[in-house]
Every structure is written in C-alpha cells, then in structure tokens.
Design an enzyme around this catalytic site. Structure first.
Site, PDB file in Angstrom:
ATOM      1  N   ASP A  18       0.848  -1.203   0.000  1.00 51.70           N
ATOM      2  CA  ASP A  18       0.000   0.000   0.000  1.00 51.70           C
ATOM      3  C   ASP A  18       0.885   1.256   0.000  1.00 51.70           C
ATOM      4  O   ASP A  18       0.854   2.033   0.943  1.00 51.70           O
ATOM      5  CB  ASP A  18      -0.953  -0.007   1.210  1.00 51.70           C
TER       6      ASP A  18
ATOM      7  N   ASP B  86       6.757   1.213   1.929  1.00 54.09           N
ATOM      8  CA  ASP B  86       6.436   0.213   0.889  1.00 54.09           C
ATOM      9  C   ASP B  86       7.270   0.494  -0.362  1.00 54.09           C
ATOM     10  O   ASP B  86       7.749  -0.430  -1.026  1.00 54.09           O
ATOM     11  CB  ASP B  86       4.963   0.306   0.472  1.00 54.09           C
TER      12      ASP B  86
ATOM     13  N   ASN C  86      -2.449   2.705   3.530  1.00 50.86           N
ATOM     14  CA  ASN C  86      -1.928   4.048   3.801  1.00 50.86           C
ATOM     15  C   ASN C  86      -2.753   5.116   3.096  1.00 50.86           C
ATOM     16  O   ASN C  86      -2.866   6.244   3.558  1.00 50.86           O
ATOM     17  CB  ASN C  86      -0.470   4.151   3.337  1.00 50.86           C
TER      18      ASN C  86
ATOM     19  N   THR D 225       3.032  -6.024   2.738  1.00 49.36           N
ATOM     20  CA  THR D 225       3.456  -4.874   3.547  1.00 49.36           C
ATOM     21  C   THR D 225       2.347  -3.844   3.733  1.00 49.36           C
ATOM     22  O   THR D 225       2.617  -2.677   4.004  1.00 49.36           O
ATOM     23  CB  THR D 225       4.713  -4.211   2.947  1.00 49.36           C
TER      24      THR D 225
ATOM     25  N   PHE E 170      -0.444  -0.468  12.696  1.00 51.34           N
ATOM     26  CA  PHE E 170      -1.398  -0.014  11.677  1.00 51.34           C
ATOM     27  C   PHE E 170      -1.929  -1.128  10.761  1.00 51.34           C
ATOM     28  O   PHE E 170      -3.143  -1.254  10.573  1.00 51.34           O
ATOM     29  CB  PHE E 170      -0.781   1.116  10.833  1.00 51.34           C
ATOM     30  N   ASN E 171      -1.047  -1.917  10.143  1.00 53.89           N
ATOM     31  CA  ASN E 171      -1.514  -2.889   9.135  1.00 53.89           C
ATOM     32  C   ASN E 171      -2.488  -3.910   9.730  1.00 53.89           C
ATOM     33  O   ASN E 171      -3.467  -4.302   9.088  1.00 53.89           O
ATOM     34  CB  ASN E 171      -0.336  -3.648   8.509  1.00 53.89           C
TER      35      ASN E 171
ATOM     36  N   HIS F  55       9.804   0.246   7.982  1.00 50.35           N
ATOM     37  CA  HIS F  55       9.162  -1.024   8.364  1.00 50.35           C
ATOM     38  C   HIS F  55       9.152  -2.063   7.231  1.00 50.35           C
ATOM     39  O   HIS F  55       9.633  -3.183   7.371  1.00 50.35           O
ATOM     40  CB  HIS F  55       7.698  -0.770   8.757  1.00 50.35           C
ATOM     41  N   ASP F  56       8.527  -1.666   6.119  1.00 47.43           N
ATOM     42  CA  ASP F  56       8.260  -2.639   5.049  1.00 47.43           C
ATOM     43  C   ASP F  56       9.547  -3.124   4.384  1.00 47.43           C
ATOM     44  O   ASP F  56       9.639  -4.279   3.952  1.00 47.43           O
ATOM     45  CB  ASP F  56       7.342  -2.006   3.998  1.00 47.43           C
TER      46      ASP F  56
HETATM   47  C1  BDR Z   1       3.073  -0.036   8.548  1.00 48.55           C
HETATM   48  O1  BDR Z   1       1.969   0.844   8.383  1.00 48.55           O
HETATM   49  C2  BDR Z   1       2.149   1.650   7.239  1.00 48.55           C
HETATM   50  O2  BDR Z   1       1.905   2.987   7.535  1.00 48.55           O
HETATM   51  C3  BDR Z   1       3.549   1.399   6.744  1.00 48.55           C
HETATM   52  O3  BDR Z   1       3.586   1.436   5.331  1.00 48.55           O
HETATM   53  C4  BDR Z   1       3.885   0.032   7.274  1.00 48.55           C
HETATM   54  O4  BDR Z   1       3.467  -0.975   6.390  1.00 48.55           O
HETATM   55  C5  BDR Z   1       3.823   0.328   9.797  1.00 48.55           C
HETATM   56  O5  BDR Z   1       2.997   0.214  10.900  1.00 48.55           O
HETATM   57 CA    CA Z   2       2.847  -0.494   4.109  1.00 45.45          CA
END
Ligand code: BDR
Ligand code: CA
Length: 308
Positions: free
Chosen positions: A9, A14, A38, A123, A164-165, A237-238
């Site tokens: 996303d 990402d 996102n 991701t 978040f994810n 993160h991703d």
């Molecule tokens: C995740 O949430 C999104 O905002 C980022 O792309 C990542 O995948 C981090 O919590």
């Molecule tokens: Ca992401």
C-alpha cells in the site's frame, strides 16, 4: 533465487521495500499488487506504478485489489504518508493504468503458472491476502511463505495496543494467521530498532536516482517520526520485511502462537504473541524478535545505490 510477489500500500516504506526488491538479485519480482491502507487503493496503485516508472521498470505487472477492509470501515494513514500516500516524493503521475484484473485473481493466476512455490511479501493491511486464501484455497499449497510487516509483541503505532496494518484489517489478519501457510511476522519490535538515519540518507541521495527518491520521501516521512517519537531517524518497516526475504540472517525469529484481537477497541488489531509459551498456543507464526540493524541498513543503502 526466490520468486516473490509484493502486496503493498505505498506508502513511503512500501516504496523503499519495492526498490529494495528490484535491486536485489536474490529475488525475482513477479509483480506488485496493491491494497487500500496508507491511502485509497487508487492512490496506492498509482504510487506503485510511479515508483516503478522512476526506475524504468514498466515491465513489472501491477494489479489493484481491495478498496476497503473485510469488515471494518476504511482508515487511511494520511497522518504518516500524506494525502497522496507518497507526499514529498516529487514523482510525476503514473505512466500507465494497472492490469485490468483484480489483485487476487492476478496472484492466483500467477501462482498457478509457476513451477515452484512463491513467497508473498505483504506490507499493507492483509485484505488481499485473506480474500485470496478464501477465494482460492489451493494457493495454500502454492505459496512457499508469507512474510508480512505488521503487528508487535509489545507496542502500537496507531493505537497504544496495535500496529497499523493489523489494526486496519484485523479480520483479514486473523484469516492469514490461521492458514496453513508459513507466516513470518516482522513487527514494530524490530522495525523500531532499525532506523534509517540522516547520514545514511545522505549516502543514498548521492548514489542514484532511486536513492534521491528515497531521500526526497524521507524528508517528509522522517519528520513524522521526529515530531511524534522524537527520533532523529525513521523506521523503514516494510523494507525490513523485504530484506528478510533477501538475507535470512538479518532477523532472529521465534516460532510462536499468535492471536489477532478482532474485538472492540482499545485492543482491536493487537497481536498477542505467546512468547514464553504461557498459553501453550500452537505456533502459527515466526515472529521477529531481534534485528541486525547495521547489516540491514548497509544492505539497503548498497542495493538502492545499484538502481538507476
Ligand atoms: C506499517 O503501516 C504503514 O503505515 C507502513 O507502510 C507500514 O506498512 C507500519 O505500521
Ligand atoms: Ca505499508
């Protein structure tokens, strides 16, 4: 070499994960699928194509997927990634439309055409992956593994309890974690310990067009982490989840039972990890608990410098 599909996303991190995959000979990217997360799926799809355009990879297939989570209402992360989902990137509009096929149909077709099982690197919210497993149960035998960025043992970044994810689509996450496919969970416990620093970004900016893109995106994205967390670097993160597929020595993982909280707030979307075997849950995920941050960041800078 490992064949992979990137479900994402984009999203700044990402985009970095995608660039890392394109730059790494250890993986062959079969295509990119996108999901609402996102930003809306229209924007995340456009962003995936914009990133591919930047490195002249018009050959990589992009298919758009779910427009919203399975059950809950849609929440985008404009507070982190901006109104476009990729604010600060300076990228032009996408050069092409996505493939005229839904992401899950594209993935199912692609998996069926491959001689060997494929790795799915997820991701974003897990909506596409859950829909894929529900609609095409045979893919459980065609996937080598799912490596996902999401969850956390001990903290949250969208609520105090949730990452978040996983929070964005907890029901989808539940479907994925209860499948028979090998799942690796790369959560905040490790991504928050591998921050991309301004010094590394300077190196990137001097290295290649793709490096300059990362630097431009970083200028926007790192500011969020400076303001909210007081950090002078930002987690990518991703890209860490993608890096794990490229170099299996970056992360330390433990095979543990993980349960997704699909109940109401304040714990909705939380990943309960039975780290010490307290509840004796059957292990269903390889949970990242340690990271060699130096090795990861060195890999990231070196690889992105190889791109145009
Ligand atoms: C995740 O949430 C999104 O905002 C980022 O792309 C990542 O995948 C981090 O919590
Ligand atoms: Ca992401």
């Amino acid at each position: 070499m490992r064949r992979i599909i990137h479900d994402c996303d984009p999203g700044h991190d990402d985009a970095v994960a995608l660039l890392l995959a394109l730059a790494s000979p250890e993986v062959e990217l079969l295509g990119v699928t996108t999901v609402a997360g996102n930003q809306t799926v229209e924007k995340t799809t456009a962003n995936a194509i914009r990133v591919l355009d930047c490195v002249q990879r018009e050959d990589v297939a992009v298919a758009g997927g779910a427009t919203r989570p399975l059950v809950r209402e849609r929440h985008v992360a404009a507070h982190v990634h901006g109104e476009t989902g990729l604010d600060g990137s300076g990228l032009p509009s996408p050069s092409r439309a996505p493939a005229p096929v839904h992401a899950i149909d594209w993935i199912a077709r692609t998996l069926a055409s491959q001689p060997d099982p494929v790795t799915l690197v997820a991701t974003g919210p897990l909506t596409n992956v859950a829909l894929l497993l529900a609609r095409y149960p045979e893919v459980e035998g065609q996937l080598e593994q799912i490596v996902l960025m999401g969850g956390a043992i001990g903290e949250g970044n969208i609520t105090p309890a949730a990452e978040f994810n996983l929070w964005a689509d907890p029901e989808a996450a539940h479907r994925v974690f209860t499948s028979t496919v090998k799942v690796t969970m790369v959560g905040l416990d490790v991504t928050h310990r591998a921050l991309l620093t301004p010094e590394r970004v300077e190196q990137l900016a001097a290295s290649s067009g793709a490096g300059r893109l990362v630097a431009n995106m970083y200028a926007f994205y790192a500011e969020v982490y400076r303001r909210r967390y007081g950090w002078s670097g930002a987690p990518v993160h991703d890209a860490l989840a993608m890096a794990h597929v490229i170099d299996g020595n970056l992360l330390e993982t433990q095979h543990r039972g993980v349960v997704i909280d699909t109940g109401p707030e304040p714990s909705r979307g939380r990943t309960y990890v039975d780290r010490w075997g307290i509840s004796e849950w059957t292990p269903n995920a390889h949970v990242a608990v340690g990271v060699d941050a130096e090795r990861f960041l060195t890999l990231l800078v070196e690889r992105i410098g190889r791109l145009p």
